[in-house]
Design an enzyme around this catalytic site. Structure first.
Site, PDB file in Angstrom:
ATOM      1  N   HIS A  97       0.846  -1.194   0.000  1.00 56.03           N
ATOM      2  CA  HIS A  97       0.000   0.000   0.000  1.00 56.03           C
ATOM      3  C   HIS A  97       0.880   1.241   0.000  1.00 56.03           C
ATOM      4  CE1 HIS A  97       0.415   1.782   4.097  1.00 56.03           C
ATOM      5  NE2 HIS A  97       0.767   0.556   4.434  1.00 56.03           N
ATOM      6  N   CYS A  98       0.299   2.352  -0.457  1.00 54.00           N
ATOM      7  CA  CYS A  98       0.977   3.649  -0.379  1.00 54.00           C
ATOM      8  C   CYS A  98       0.112   4.562   0.470  1.00 54.00           C
ATOM      9  CB  CYS A  98       1.242   4.222  -1.766  1.00 54.00           C
ATOM     10  SG  CYS A  98      -0.248   4.512  -2.715  1.00 54.00           S
ATOM     11  N   ALA A  99       0.134   5.848   0.222  1.00 55.87           N
ATOM     12  CA  ALA A  99      -0.585   6.777   1.102  1.00 55.87           C
ATOM     13  C   ALA A  99      -2.082   6.749   0.882  1.00 55.87           C
ATOM     14  CB  ALA A  99      -0.070   8.204   0.885  1.00 55.87           C
ATOM     15  N   ARG A 110      -3.778   4.059  -1.490  1.00 55.86           N
ATOM     16  CA  ARG A 110      -4.364   2.913  -2.186  1.00 55.86           C
ATOM     17  C   ARG A 110      -3.689   1.601  -1.841  1.00 55.86           C
ATOM     18  NH1 ARG A 110      -1.767   5.617  -7.521  1.00 55.86           N
ATOM     19  NH2 ARG A 110      -1.756   7.366  -6.096  1.00 55.86           N
ATOM     20  N   VAL A 144      -5.792   4.187   4.631  1.00 56.81           N
ATOM     21  CA  VAL A 144      -5.364   2.983   3.945  1.00 56.81           C
ATOM     22  C   VAL A 144      -4.458   2.115   4.808  1.00 56.81           C
ATOM     23  CG1 VAL A 144      -3.365   4.079   2.853  1.00 56.81           C
ATOM     24  CG2 VAL A 144      -4.423   2.087   1.782  1.00 56.81           C
TER      25      VAL A 144
END
Length: 651
Positions: free
Chosen positions: A26-28, A30, A70
């Site tokens: 995951h990123c910031a 999604r 997320v």
């Protein structure tokens, strides 16, 4: 029960279960999945999950947009699925299993040319303007502008310098871009490119004192494909020698053993091979567009260009266009690309007309239409046309007809880079009239077909041809036909309420721009919400609102703030900077801290971010979209931190 346990369970089921997950990270904003079989993902079911704000596939990754929370969602998903996460870089490596060799080659081509596009656009504009000055005969002037005016003759002569430099030295940009992409020494790429174009070494310091001609090598084949072949050879040689040459002497011998053989091979082997390949490609394209079946060739290309943009294959046309210009002095391909831009924008214009009054959609459609008419189609295609399908197809038909007409009329461009309506500047002066007619076709046909397709239900499954305010309830008449009941406007009982607004401030010094201009579809298509961005000119990052820090991401590239009036604000530093694992960032706040627009949140090492090949845009995104009634920017151009740049209306 965990906060997102139910949604995580639904997502796990909808993507095909644990056995369908090759990797997840995951990123910031999604979740990033690499799926063994993407066909098993039920996109409709995923869309219905409350926590999901959207999804798309990019570079072999199936990305599900969650938003600010997320990280919590990711933890709940790992707990539910039992799948151990990997780093984003590992996820990218795993994603290659979903790309066949052609897709990988196209992805590489896109990464090479994307950094060069701004220069190509500027060069196209300059050459287009010079085309107007020296290429058009004006009866009122008795000739061209430069023949009539000494001033404009001087301007025209001056503009030759930057315009010629951009395209003459394009191989330098290509070899630099390859070195940057491959993570090798960028200055060696630049030096290699210079040796390919072999200038006369005449410069601003020596031009006044040099009397004799300076000898130089003219190999005649320093174009796009030879430059690419040489650039990759240099990069792979450097990578090879790094492994075997001791670090203590690598600074001396790695550049020497990489650059010298590449320069020799470029001029003796790669140049002739690249020239042959490039000439073959350009001859095939030019023959197809000038043959007896040119009408079919041009119609098919105009029809299919927009789908090529979706797949990324359109980046190949940059190399083909440049080769056509090198071989024939002009290109008959670029005019059709400019017309495709106009056609997609015209389809969006029809949607604006059909959905007039839909203020929320207009916040996407109107800027997307303008962007299309100026040559950038992605916001329009992904934000509007592909959503409804029928306007996308209508634009394809209009593009095909306009492209066919332009090619039959012999329309050719002297340069590339200027798309949409400004594309006429790149067109040869004698072909302006037929190109204008082609532009009219690219406006009228997509607009008309979009209206017809919607009203006739052609390729239209989700967009009803009735006003949005109308009820879906139908009444049956005595003869068996059905009619919709008469609608009445609801009475506004809240006329005395006071509308709240949130003042938004610049988070850094630099140019401010709308979020649709950001080079990331999740942000530019407003999947995360409304917002804006700033291209910082220094390392300091400040708060965009007054409020409380709610989260500092582990990778330090993003900070969440809850404003005093209840807006959830995400400050996202750079694009794809999650890969940098916090290295370029120094955070000056912690969760729970109260902040104002004068509070310095962080420092971002711009040089380190750029050296890593990432963009430095700082995004401010309002992520609780249900509370935002609209956002307006009051400032354009350069701003300073702490300066008010806009307002958000609160529902």
């Amino acid at each position: 029960m965990a906060k997102y346990q139910v949604d995580a369970e639904k997502l796990l089921e909808s993507i095909g279960g644990k056995e369908n997950i090759a990797a997840v990270s995951h990123c910031a904003t999604r979740m990033r999945f690499v799926l063994n079989d993407q066909q098993k993902a039920d996109e409709k079911a995923i869309e219905d999950i409350p926590s999901v704000k959207g999804m798309f596939t990019n570079a072999g990754q199936f990305q599900v947009i969650i938003g600010n929370d997320v990280a919590t969602f990711y933890n709940d998903f790992v707990a539910v699925s039992g799948v151990e996460g990997v780093s984003k870089e590992q996820s990218k490596v795993a994603a290659k299993q979903n790309l066949h060799p052609v897709q990988r080659a196209i992805a590489v081509l896109a990464e090479i040319f994307t950094p060069l596009i701004p220069a190509i656009i500027v060069g196209g504009l300059i050459l287009g303007f010079r085309n107007v000055l020296e290429g058009i005969q004006f009866a009122s002037l008795g000739g061209t502008i430069v023949e009539h005016s000494q001033f404009w003759n001087g301007v025209n002569g001056f503009l030759w310098l930057p315009g010629e430099a951009i395209f003459h030295f394009l191989p330098v940009g290509i070899t630099w871009s390859i070195a940057k992409k491959m993570g090798t020494t960028q200055i060696l790429g630049i030096v290699l490119g210079i040796t390919l174009v072999s200038p006369q070494l005449l410069n601003a310091y020596s031009v006044a004192t040099t009397a004799a001609d300076i000898p130089f090598w003219d190999f005649g084949f320093a174009q796009v494909i030879p430059a690419m072949l040489a650039g990759f050879m240099l990069a792979y040689l450097e990578i090879f020698f790094r492994k075997y040459i001791p670090q203590s002497i690598s600074m001396i011998f790695v550049p020497l053993f990489s650059l010298v053989p590449t320069v020799l091979a470029a001029h003796v082997i790669l140049g002739p091979i690249g020239w042959t390949i490039g000439s073959w490609i350009s001859n095939v394209v030019n023959t197809g567009l000038t043959s007896s079946i040119s009408w079919l060739f041009s119609a098919v290309f105009g029809f299919l260009y927009a789908p090529l943009v979706i797949t990324g294959l359109h980046h190949m046309t940059n190399a083909i266009d440049m080769q056509l210009i090198a071989d024939f002095g002009s290109t008959n391909l670029w005019p059709m690309i400019a017309l495709s831009n106009i056609a997609q924008g015209s389809a969006v214009l029809a949607i604006i007309f059909l959905h007039r009054g839909n203020k929320k959609e207009e916040q996407i459609s109107i800027p997307a239409m303008i962007s299309c008419y100026l040559g950038v189609t992605e916001p329009a295609m992904f934000g509007i046309n592909l959503k409804y399908v029928y306007p996308f197809v209508a634009a394809m038909v209009g593009s095909g007809l306009a492209g066919m007409f332009a090619n039959l009329m012999g329309v050719r461009a002297n340069a590339i880079g200027v798309g949409g309506l400004p594309g006429i500047l790149a067109i040869q002066a004698q072909a302006w009239v037929p190109f204008i007619i082609a532009m009219v076709i690219a406006v009228i046909v997509p607009f008309g077909l979009t209206v017809i397709f919607r009203r006739q239900g052609i390729l239209n499954k989700i967009d009803r041809a009735v006003p949005v305010a109308e009820s879906s309830v139908q009444l049956q008449t005595a003869d068996g036909s059905t009619v919709a009941p008469k609608q009445f406007e609801p009475v506004n009982t809240a006329t005395t309420s006071v509308a709240l607004t949130e003042e938004l401030f610049a988070v850094a010094d630099g140019p401010v721009k709308e979020i649709i201009e950001v080079d990331d579809p999740v942000f530019s298509q407003k999947m995360m919400g409304e917002g804006y961005a700033i291209e910082p000119s220094n390392n300091n990052v400040y708060a965009p609102v007054s409020g409380r820090v709610t989260s500092v991401f582990e990778t330090q590239h993003a900070i969440g703030i809850l404003s005093d009036v209840g807006l959830e604000v995400l400050v996202h530093m750079g694009l794809d900077t999650v890969e940098l694992k916090g290295a370029p960032f120094t955070i000056h706040v912690k969760e729970g801290d109260l902040v104002t627009p004068n509070t310095r949140l962080a420092e971002m090492d711009l040089a380190a971010v750029e050296q890593a090949g990432k963009k430095t845009d700082i995004l401010v995104v309002l992520t609780n979209d249900e509370k935002v009634a609209g956002l307006s920017l009051d400032q354009t151009g350069l701003v300073r931190h702490g300066e008010q740049v806009g307002k958000a209306k609160i529902k």
